[in-house]
Every structure is written in structure tokens, then in C-alpha cells.
Write a protein that holds these residues in place. Structure first.
Motif, PDB file in Angstrom:
ATOM      1  N   MET A   1      38.988  52.135  46.607  1.00 40.61           N
ATOM      2  CA  MET A   1      38.594  50.763  46.292  1.00 40.61           C
ATOM      3  C   MET A   1      39.819  49.999  45.789  1.00 40.61           C
ATOM      4  SD  MET A   1      35.630  49.536  43.774  1.00 40.61           S
ATOM      5  CE  MET A   1      35.115  47.875  43.827  1.00 40.61           C
ATOM      6  N   ILE A   2      40.025  48.821  46.320  1.00 36.89           N
ATOM      7  CA  ILE A   2      41.172  47.990  45.957  1.00 36.89           C
ATOM      8  C   ILE A   2      40.862  47.249  44.661  1.00 36.89           C
ATOM      9  CG2 ILE A   2      42.677  46.092  46.685  1.00 36.89           C
ATOM     10  CD1 ILE A   2      42.846  48.649  48.439  1.00 36.89           C
ATOM     11  N   LYS A   3      41.788  47.334  43.726  1.00 37.48           N
ATOM     12  CA  LYS A   3      41.679  46.590  42.471  1.00 37.48           C
ATOM     13  C   LYS A   3      42.922  45.723  42.343  1.00 37.48           C
ATOM     14  CE  LYS A   3      38.706  49.757  40.184  1.00 37.48           C
ATOM     15  NZ  LYS A   3      38.107  50.103  38.951  1.00 37.48           N
ATOM     16  N   LEU A   4      42.748  44.570  41.737  1.00 34.56           N
ATOM     17  CA  LEU A   4      43.849  43.648  41.505  1.00 34.56           C
ATOM     18  C   LEU A   4      44.123  43.556  40.017  1.00 34.56           C
ATOM     19  CD1 LEU A   4      42.869  40.698  43.878  1.00 34.56           C
ATOM     20  CD2 LEU A   4      44.166  42.760  44.414  1.00 34.56           C
ATOM     21  N   ARG A   5      45.394  43.369  39.711  1.00 33.55           N
ATOM     22  CA  ARG A   5      45.754  43.132  38.313  1.00 33.55           C
ATOM     23  C   ARG A   5      46.882  42.111  38.276  1.00 33.55           C
ATOM     24  NH1 ARG A   5      50.431  45.652  36.684  1.00 33.55           N
ATOM     25  NH2 ARG A   5      51.160  47.400  37.936  1.00 33.55           N
ATOM     26  N   VAL A   6      46.951  41.416  37.164  1.00 33.88           N
ATOM     27  CA  VAL A   6      48.009  40.439  36.955  1.00 33.88           C
ATOM     28  C   VAL A   6      49.291  41.196  36.635  1.00 33.88           C
ATOM     29  CG1 VAL A   6      48.792  38.528  35.491  1.00 33.88           C
ATOM     30  CG2 VAL A   6      46.372  38.702  36.155  1.00 33.88           C
ATOM     31  N   ALA A   7      50.368  40.813  37.286  1.00 33.97           N
ATOM     32  CA  ALA A   7      51.660  41.463  37.049  1.00 33.97           C
ATOM     33  C   ALA A   7      52.321  40.882  35.808  1.00 33.97           C
ATOM     34  CB  ALA A   7      52.573  41.270  38.255  1.00 33.97           C
ATOM     35  N   ALA A   8      53.076  41.729  35.146  1.00 33.25           N
ATOM     36  CA  ALA A   8      53.883  41.325  33.994  1.00 33.25           C
ATOM     37  C   ALA A   8      55.356  41.457  34.372  1.00 33.25           C
ATOM     38  CB  ALA A   8      53.562  42.224  32.797  1.00 33.25           C
ATOM     39  N   THR A   9      56.221  40.997  33.505  1.00 32.99           N
ATOM     40  CA  THR A   9      57.655  41.120  33.795  1.00 32.99           C
ATOM     41  C   THR A   9      58.065  42.587  33.935  1.00 32.99           C
ATOM     42  OG1 THR A   9      58.167  40.970  31.440  1.00 32.99           O
ATOM     43  CG2 THR A   9      58.311  38.932  32.732  1.00 32.99           C
ATOM     44  N   THR A  10      57.327  43.484  33.333  1.00 36.03           N
ATOM     45  CA  THR A  10      57.627  44.909  33.481  1.00 36.03           C
ATOM     46  C   THR A  10      57.328  45.423  34.893  1.00 36.03           C
ATOM     47  OG1 THR A  10      55.442  45.426  32.589  1.00 36.03           O
ATOM     48  CG2 THR A  10      57.305  45.450  31.038  1.00 36.03           C
TER      49      THR A  10
ATOM     50  N   PHE B   1      51.842  36.367  39.655  1.00 35.79           N
ATOM     51  CA  PHE B   1      51.927  37.525  40.534  1.00 35.79           C
ATOM     52  C   PHE B   1      50.704  38.403  40.317  1.00 35.79           C
ATOM     53  CE2 PHE B   1      56.251  36.156  40.550  1.00 35.79           C
ATOM     54  CZ  PHE B   1      56.829  36.643  41.709  1.00 35.79           C
ATOM     55  N   LEU B   2      50.124  38.863  41.406  1.00 31.07           N
ATOM     56  CA  LEU B   2      49.027  39.820  41.372  1.00 31.07           C
ATOM     57  C   LEU B   2      49.468  41.074  42.114  1.00 31.07           C
ATOM     58  CD1 LEU B   2      46.039  37.491  42.383  1.00 31.07           C
ATOM     59  CD2 LEU B   2      46.642  38.284  40.079  1.00 31.07           C
ATOM     60  N   ILE B   3      49.060  42.222  41.615  1.00 31.35           N
ATOM     61  CA  ILE B   3      49.358  43.496  42.262  1.00 31.35           C
ATOM     62  C   ILE B   3      48.051  44.112  42.729  1.00 31.35           C
ATOM     63  CG2 ILE B   3      50.249  45.841  41.920  1.00 31.35           C
ATOM     64  CD1 ILE B   3      52.329  44.620  40.035  1.00 31.35           C
ATOM     65  N   ALA B   4      48.043  44.554  43.993  1.00 26.10           N
ATOM     66  CA  ALA B   4      46.888  45.257  44.553  1.00 26.10           C
ATOM     67  C   ALA B   4      47.126  46.751  44.414  1.00 26.10           C
ATOM     68  CB  ALA B   4      46.711  44.886  46.026  1.00 26.10           C
ATOM     69  N   GLU B   5      46.108  47.443  43.916  1.00 18.32           N
ATOM     70  CA  GLU B   5      46.208  48.885  43.729  1.00 18.32           C
ATOM     71  C   GLU B   5      45.065  49.588  44.451  1.00 18.32           C
ATOM     72  OE1 GLU B   5      48.347  49.174  39.384  1.00 18.32           O
ATOM     73  OE2 GLU B   5      46.150  49.223  39.435  1.00 18.32           O
ATOM     74  N   ASP B   6      45.367  50.749  44.980  1.00 16.65           N
ATOM     75  CA  ASP B   6      44.378  51.622  45.584  1.00 16.65           C
ATOM     76  C   ASP B   6      44.492  52.963  44.870  1.00 16.65           C
ATOM     77  OD1 ASP B   6      42.471  52.769  47.235  1.00 16.65           O
ATOM     78  OD2 ASP B   6      43.848  53.060  48.921  1.00 16.65           O
TER      79      ASP B   6
END
Length: 168
Positions: free
Chosen positions: A1-10, A59-64
């Protein structure tokens, strides 16, 4: 399942790594390697990514399964009359195409745009990039063409594609 999260400078190094893994596959049939290398260095240096964040790019990062497989960046742009939201970057690792990450990222940007009362979401895409079909399937249409000089005699030969947000 794909989840999105907000990216940080890290996450900037992670974003850069995904771009460097994605661009050769996305552009090797369109652009010479020397131009791809130039553009990656230009757009994905940690300093430039940090500057983008400081200038209002989200920025958003998609994770699986907790593994980063793609990202996008977008910005709300307002003039005296309207707000529009621009997708600046959207890349999914080639091995993860077809999992829905791109669709999820576009829909997340659209939701953010609606919250900002944007009248549309727009983006630039190379005129020879097969991603045009993904964007058309997502409801974008070609608005116009533009050629953008980026230095060293290179140009981005793009379509500007737009999706009007009707539920405003």
C-alpha cells in the motif's frame, strides 16, 4: 500500500538519490547523457533543493512498505487575482511504476491546491516524455508549449499541462 508523507530537510539526500535513479530511465531516449547530468546537478544539488523548500516548494515522498519509491514537489503561486498550484517535480522509481504512487501524489497535490483555493494545477513536461499520457489520464490537458533556456546552450522543450479544479 502506498503511503505519502511530507518531506523534511533531512530527506533532501533521499530526494536527490531517487532523482538520480529515475532520470536516466526517464530521459535517456529524449536527452543526451551530458544534458541529463547537467540538469541533475543543477536541479538536485542539496543547496538548490533546500532553497526550493525555503521558497515555498512542498515535497511529498511516496513510500511502499516503508521504502521511498518516489517524490513530488509543488508550489502555490498567487498573483493579484488567482492562485494556481505548480507541480515542479514528480518522479517514481522505474521498478515501482504502476503501483499508484504517481496517482496518489497528483491527488495529494490537488487536495492541497483546493485548500489554497487554487483554480488549477499545472506542470511542465518534456514534449517527448511518455509521462504526458499519465498526465492526460489524470485529467491534465496541454495548455501551451514553451522552451526554457537552462544554461550551457540547453533548453527544456516542454508542454505546460493544466488541470482545472472545477469544485471551487
Amino acid at each position: 500500500m502506498i503511503k505519502l508523507r511530507v518531506a523534511a530537510t533531512t530527506d533532501l539526500l533521499l530526494i536527490r538519490e531517487i532523482a538520480y535513479k529515475t532520470w536516466p530511465s526517464a530521459y535517456s531516449d529524449i536527452l543526451p547523457k551530458v544534458q541529463i547530468d547537467f540538469m541533475l546537478d543543477l536541479f538536485y544539488s542539496i543547496e538548490n533543493l533546500r532553497r526550493d523548500m525555503e521558497q515555498g516548494h512542498f515535497f511529498l515522498i511516496a513510500e511502499d512498505q516503508h521504502e521511498a519509491i518516489g517524490f513530488c514537489s509543488y508550489q502555490h503561486i498567487s498573483d493579484d487575482e488567482n492562485t494556481n498550484t505548480k507541480i515542479h517535480k514528480l518522479y517514481i522509481l522505474p521498478a515501482s511504476h504502476g503501483k499508484g504512487a504517481g496517482k496518489n501524489l497528483v491527488e495529494a497535490v490537488e487536495r492541497a491546491a483546493i485548500k489554497q483555493k487554487s483554480i488549477s494545477v499545472f506542470l511542465n513536461v518534456n514534449r517527448h516524455n511518455p509521462a504526458i499520457y499519465f498526465y492526460k489520464k489524470s485529467g491534465f490537458t496541454i495548455d501551451y508549449e514553451e522552451d526554457i533556456a537552462i544554461g550551457h546552450g540547453y533548453f527544456m522543450n516542454d508542454y505546460v499541462m493544466r488541470k482545472t479544479l472545477l469544485n471551487l
